[in-house]
Design a protein around this motif. Structure first.
Motif, PDB file in Angstrom:
ATOM      1  N   THR A  19      34.303  66.993  20.312  1.00 47.97           N
ATOM      2  CA  THR A  19      34.901  65.647  20.208  1.00 47.97           C
ATOM      3  C   THR A  19      36.286  65.604  20.856  1.00 47.97           C
ATOM      4  N   ALA A  20      36.517  66.487  21.819  1.00 48.46           N
ATOM      5  CA  ALA A  20      37.838  66.587  22.456  1.00 48.46           C
ATOM      6  C   ALA A  20      38.307  65.254  23.013  1.00 48.46           C
ATOM      7  N   TYR A  21      37.368  64.467  23.571  1.00 49.78           N
ATOM      8  CA  TYR A  21      37.768  63.185  24.167  1.00 49.78           C
ATOM      9  C   TYR A  21      38.340  62.213  23.135  1.00 49.78           C
ATOM     10  N   GLN A  22      38.010  62.442  21.851  1.00 45.77           N
ATOM     11  CA  GLN A  22      38.574  61.614  20.780  1.00 45.77           C
ATOM     12  C   GLN A  22      39.896  62.194  20.254  1.00 45.77           C
ATOM     13  N   GLU A  23      40.127  63.469  20.552  1.00 47.51           N
ATOM     14  CA  GLU A  23      41.298  64.174  20.019  1.00 47.51           C
ATOM     15  C   GLU A  23      42.518  64.118  20.952  1.00 47.51           C
ATOM     16  N   VAL A  24      42.255  64.061  22.280  1.00 48.12           N
ATOM     17  CA  VAL A  24      43.358  64.259  23.243  1.00 48.12           C
ATOM     18  C   VAL A  24      44.486  63.241  23.133  1.00 48.12           C
ATOM     19  N   PHE A  25      44.180  62.047  22.628  1.00 46.50           N
ATOM     20  CA  PHE A  25      45.220  61.026  22.547  1.00 46.50           C
ATOM     21  C   PHE A  25      45.823  60.865  21.154  1.00 46.50           C
ATOM     22  N   LYS A  26      45.545  61.836  20.282  1.00 45.42           N
ATOM     23  CA  LYS A  26      46.211  61.828  18.974  1.00 45.42           C
ATOM     24  C   LYS A  26      47.698  62.126  19.196  1.00 45.42           C
ATOM     25  N   PRO A  27      48.578  61.504  18.404  1.00 46.55           N
ATOM     26  CA  PRO A  27      50.029  61.663  18.623  1.00 46.55           C
ATOM     27  C   PRO A  27      50.497  63.112  18.744  1.00 46.55           C
ATOM     28  N   GLU A  28      49.949  63.992  17.904  1.00 44.51           N
ATOM     29  CA  GLU A  28      50.405  65.391  17.947  1.00 44.51           C
ATOM     30  C   GLU A  28      50.012  66.084  19.258  1.00 44.51           C
ATOM     31  N   ASN A  29      48.884  65.662  19.847  1.00 44.50           N
ATOM     32  CA  ASN A  29      48.442  66.278  21.100  1.00 44.50           C
ATOM     33  C   ASN A  29      49.186  65.695  22.302  1.00 44.50           C
ATOM     34  N   SER A  82      38.418  49.312  24.405  1.00 46.19           N
ATOM     35  CA  SER A  82      38.522  50.105  23.171  1.00 46.19           C
ATOM     36  C   SER A  82      39.891  50.779  23.127  1.00 46.19           C
ATOM     37  N   ALA A  83      40.249  51.310  21.964  1.00 48.69           N
ATOM     38  CA  ALA A  83      41.539  52.007  21.814  1.00 48.69           C
ATOM     39  C   ALA A  83      41.585  53.221  22.736  1.00 48.69           C
ATOM     40  N   LEU A  84      40.435  53.879  22.913  1.00 47.95           N
ATOM     41  CA  LEU A  84      40.362  55.078  23.757  1.00 47.95           C
ATOM     42  C   LEU A  84      40.598  54.725  25.219  1.00 47.95           C
ATOM     43  N   GLU A  85      39.988  53.634  25.666  1.00 51.39           N
ATOM     44  CA  GLU A  85      40.189  53.219  27.054  1.00 51.39           C
ATOM     45  C   GLU A  85      41.638  52.804  27.276  1.00 51.39           C
ATOM     46  N   CYS A  86      42.213  52.129  26.309  1.00 53.29           N
ATOM     47  CA  CYS A  86      43.616  51.713  26.384  1.00 53.29           C
ATOM     48  C   CYS A  86      44.536  52.931  26.485  1.00 53.29           C
ATOM     49  N   ALA A  87      44.233  53.955  25.687  1.00 58.45           N
ATOM     50  CA  ALA A  87      45.031  55.193  25.707  1.00 58.45           C
ATOM     51  C   ALA A  87      44.914  55.882  27.066  1.00 58.45           C
ATOM     52  N   TYR A  88      43.725  55.848  27.654  1.00 57.36           N
ATOM     53  CA  TYR A  88      43.494  56.462  28.969  1.00 57.36           C
ATOM     54  C   TYR A  88      44.281  55.714  30.055  1.00 57.36           C
ATOM     55  N   ARG A  89      44.247  54.388  30.001  1.00 60.23           N
ATOM     56  CA  ARG A  89      45.020  53.592  30.967  1.00 60.23           C
ATOM     57  C   ARG A  89      46.511  53.923  30.850  1.00 60.23           C
TER      58      ARG A  89
END
Length: 215
Positions: A19-29, A82-89
């Motif tokens: 599930t790395a793709y869900q983890e990479v944008f966590k604040p600590e990472n 999605s939040a994930l796409e927003c984080a990627y942008r």
């Protein structure tokens, strides 16, 4: 340094998870990547000849590129808006901001005169007057020039990845960065490869083929 090795190890562990793709944008990472980025920049300017290139590559790969590849690999899981796409942008925009800043800082620090090559140049403030001549060796100046070239390639890559997203048209920006990279270091033909990728299937692949042949 030990801190760099430790940060890289921790980032590698994150990428090992399913599930790395869900983890990479966590604040600590994000914070961990920012820490590694700071350490790499410090290493670059303290030991440009011995570690400059290695620090640049490590920074690009671990802070930006591997995250991008992870998201692209799992793009079927990432829904529009999605939040994930927003984080990627945000990741791509932050990367562009960072490399523009680094490009300006290298030019300023080493007093490089790249006005004839690129349009994203450091301009000396006339109120401050002339700076003292830079006391850098020939090898350090060579690293600085090539570091600017690589910054422009990375800026081109980040703009190209942006261009793949819905609602973003940065193809001309990516093209501009690649051609400026060629202006800074004409002997390095690698940006032609990136231009070929950017061209894709346009004009029945003729444009891409031309770029690949130039490389």
């Amino acid at each position: 340094s030990r801190a760099v090795v430790e940060a890289v190890h921790r980032l590698d562990l994150i990428l090992c998870n399913k599930t790395a793709y869900q983890e990479v944008f966590k604040p600590e990472n994000i914070s961990l990547r920012n820490k590694l980025r700071e350490l790499c920049v410090k290493l670059m300017f303290l030991h440009p000849v011995d570690y400059g290139r290695k620090a640049e590559e490590l920074l690009w790969r671990k802070v930006y590129y591997e995250v991008i590849q992870l998201i692209k690999t799992h793009k079927t899981h990432i829904h529009s808006r999605s939040a994930l796409e927003c984080a990627y942008r945000t990741h791509l925009v932050a990367g562009i901001g960072f490399y523009q800043h680094l490009l300006l800082y290298i030019q300023s620090h080493y007093q490089l005169e790249l006005q004839c090559c690129i349009d994203w140049t450091h301009v000396t403030d006339p109120l401050i007057g002339c700076k003292k001549p830079v006391s850098a060796s020939g090898k350090e100046m060579d690293w600085a020039q090539m570091a600017c070239h690589r910054c422009l390639v990375y800026l081109g890559d980040l703009s190209r990845y942006q261009n793949e997203l819905a609602g973003v048209d940065t193809e001309l920006l990516a093209e501009r960065f690649y051609y400026q990279a060629l202006s800074v270091a004409p002997q390095i033909g690698m940006p032609f490869n990136q231009l070929g990728t950017l061209a894709g299937g346009k004009y029945y692949n003729v444009e891409a083929m031309y770029c690949y042949l130039r490389w």
